[in-house]
Design an enzyme around this catalytic site. Structure first.
Site, PDB file in Angstrom:
ATOM      1  N   ASP A 137       2.434  -4.366   8.248  1.00  0.00           N
ATOM      2  CA  ASP A 137       1.209  -3.603   7.986  1.00  0.00           C
ATOM      3  C   ASP A 137       0.037  -4.571   8.092  1.00  0.00           C
ATOM      4  OD1 ASP A 137      -0.986  -2.317   6.940  1.00  0.00           O
ATOM      5  OD2 ASP A 137      -0.053  -1.765   5.041  1.00  0.00           O
ATOM      6  N   LYS A 155     -11.107   0.171   9.825  1.00  0.00           N
ATOM      7  CA  LYS A 155     -11.296  -1.084   9.100  1.00  0.00           C
ATOM      8  C   LYS A 155     -11.742  -2.221  10.020  1.00  0.00           C
ATOM      9  CE  LYS A 155      -7.700   0.103   5.705  1.00  0.00           C
ATOM     10  NZ  LYS A 155      -8.567   0.486   4.568  1.00  0.00           N
ATOM     11  N   HIS A 186       0.865  -1.185   0.000  1.00  0.00           N
ATOM     12  CA  HIS A 186       0.000   0.000   0.000  1.00  0.00           C
ATOM     13  C   HIS A 186       0.899   1.233   0.000  1.00  0.00           C
ATOM     14  CE1 HIS A 186      -2.892   2.956   1.612  1.00  0.00           C
ATOM     15  NE2 HIS A 186      -3.855   2.112   1.290  1.00  0.00           N
ATOM     16  N   GLN A 214      -5.245  -5.086   6.960  1.00  0.00           N
ATOM     17  CA  GLN A 214      -6.207  -6.010   6.382  1.00  0.00           C
ATOM     18  C   GLN A 214      -6.228  -7.358   7.090  1.00  0.00           C
ATOM     19  OE1 GLN A 214      -8.362  -5.097   4.160  1.00  0.00           O
ATOM     20  NE2 GLN A 214      -7.500  -3.152   3.521  1.00  0.00           N
ATOM     21  N   CYS A 218      -4.726   2.321  -3.823  1.00  0.00           N
ATOM     22  CA  CYS A 218      -3.467   2.776  -3.213  1.00  0.00           C
ATOM     23  C   CYS A 218      -2.349   1.761  -3.412  1.00  0.00           C
ATOM     24  CB  CYS A 218      -3.655   3.088  -1.724  1.00  0.00           C
ATOM     25  SG  CYS A 218      -4.670   4.531  -1.411  1.00  0.00           S
TER      26      CYS A 218
END
Length: 420
Positions: A205, A231, A128, A208, A374
């Site tokens: 990261d 999220k 991302h 998600q 992104c």
């Protein structure tokens, strides 16, 4: 494929999300844009409202009742987040505005002091922009070199290529846990183990992954992990950074101002203990409290239950998408039981522009994402200017997937008629 075992979960939780029960263009809303942001349950909305109606006051500095209650709720939410990702200490959880700020915090507070000219930073081509731009900027400031892990033939993280990039010059590995475009689940624990053999630090990261599966930062052994609240059923404007205690202690502050100090003099200052050293200024108090409420909500359902439910939905989604010959699906295929990838699907449909697809689907009440998500370098890597993306969460149903598939087929047929 049937969803007999998983239907009760969606049926149980959908009433908790008021926004889902509305009409879009006279059609029931089918919200399939969860990778961009999730919807918020009543418990989270109530937490926001309760703070402003009952406890609205600044935290930490006041001794009056409202300030004490606000501080207790704000710091209590930190305890909940720490437990949610199994941090060893509450001091390892730093509130940030979002994951982007968390990554920038590490890039400046750790990167400026530890990365030198000729050092190497390993990323992947699927990152991302939030996990790419800060490292580009660090490399520009320091003269460090960026290296990128390629994809396998199945469009997953190439672990063998990753191993070949590592050397004694590797200072940092910063990679996504779950790709928001490819849907692949990267082997975070193995990445950490291998990178640490070369003395490199690892940032994960987890934007998600934290909302969709159980995360244990101690078992993963990452040095830092970032996530965004919006999220995972929490409000926008709140996220968090997990960092190993010794690392956070060694890092200088990112921003200066109130809240992050111990003593201030005209010509110098001393800084507060962790985690407040990294939380300058009045924080997003209500949002942090609501993040704690979101953690409570997800924990009550159970992250393993959420993950299992989404695996079955994923299997059903791909079963239906693979029957549409015009589609090019990106990322690995799920296993027969729906496991092995995230509950999202990025795709193209021949010459039909993803934005046109999204517009037509919106007329049917179906909300999907269209664009580069992104991940512009990744799209160039796979030869796509943009993709359409349908992404699921635990409040989605197989019936909604059916509506989406029906509307998608009609849209493709409509554009096929135009192009013929």
């Amino acid at each position: 494929m049937t969803l007999i075992q998983t239907k009760p979960l969606a049926a149980k939780v959908r009433a908790d999300f008021p926004i889902l029960h509305q009409q879009i263009h006279d059609k029931p809303l089918v919200y399939l844009d969860n990778a961009a942001t999730s919807q918020k349950p009543i418990a989270v909305l109530d937490a926001l409202r309760y703070y402003y109606e009952h406890d609205n006051a600044n935290v930490h500095r006041g001794v009056h009742t409202l300030s004490s209650r606000a501080t207790d709720a704000y710091e209590g939410a930190r305890d909940k987040v720490a437990a949610f990702v199994n941090a060893a200490s509450r001091q390892e959880i730093v509130y940030t505005r979002n994951a982007t700020e968390a990554i920038n915090l590490v890039a400046y507070a750790w990167g400026n002091a530890n990365v030198k000219q000729g050092d190497e930073i390993i990323l992947s081509v699927m990152e991302h922009h939030s996990n790419l731009i800060p490292w580009q900027m660090l490399a520009q400031r320091t003269g460090a070199v960026l290296k990128f892990v390629e994809l396998t033939e199945t469009e997953e993280f190439d672990l063998e290529h990753f191993k070949s990039l590592l050397s004694d010059r590797t200072k940092l590995v910063s990679v996504v846990h779950v790709s928001n475009t490819l849907g692949c689940i990267n082997p975070a624990k193995e990445i950490c183990t291998i990178a640490h053999q070369y003395g490199a630090k690892v940032l994960i990261d987890a934007c998600q992954s934290v909302p969709h599966m159980a995360i244990d930062v101690q078992a993963m052994d990452c040095d830092w992990l970032v996530a965004s609240g919006h999220k995972m059923c929490a409000p926008t404007g709140i996220g968090f950074l997990y960092g190993k205690l010794s690392l956070l202690r060694s890092m200088p502050p990112f921003l200066g101002g109130g809240e992050m100090i111990a003593d201030v003099f005209l010509d110098h200052a001393t800084y507060a203990d962790l985690p407040h050293k990294f939380e300058a200024g009045t924080p997003a108090i209500a949002e942090a409290i609501a993040l704690g409420a979101a953690v409570d909500y997800l924990s009550a359902i159970g992250m393993d239950a959420i993950h299992a439910y989404e695996e079955e939905l994923t299997g059903y989604l791909f079963q239906q998408l693979q029957q549409i010959p015009e589609l090019r699906l990106y990322g690995p295929k799920p296993n027969v039981d729906g496991s092995g990838r995230a509950a999202l699907a990025a795709f193209t449909a021949g010459d039909v522009h993803p934005h046109d697809l999204s517009t037509i689907l919106d007329q049917a009440g179906v909300a999907i994402r269209a664009g580069h998500h992104c991940t512009q370098p990744l799209h160039r890597h796979v030869g796509a200017q943009s993709t359409a993306r349908a992404s699921l969460y635990f409040y989605n149903t197989s019936e909604e997937i059916d509506v989406f598939i029906g509307a998608l087929k009609e849209a493709i047929e409509f554009f096929g008629t135009i192009f013929s």
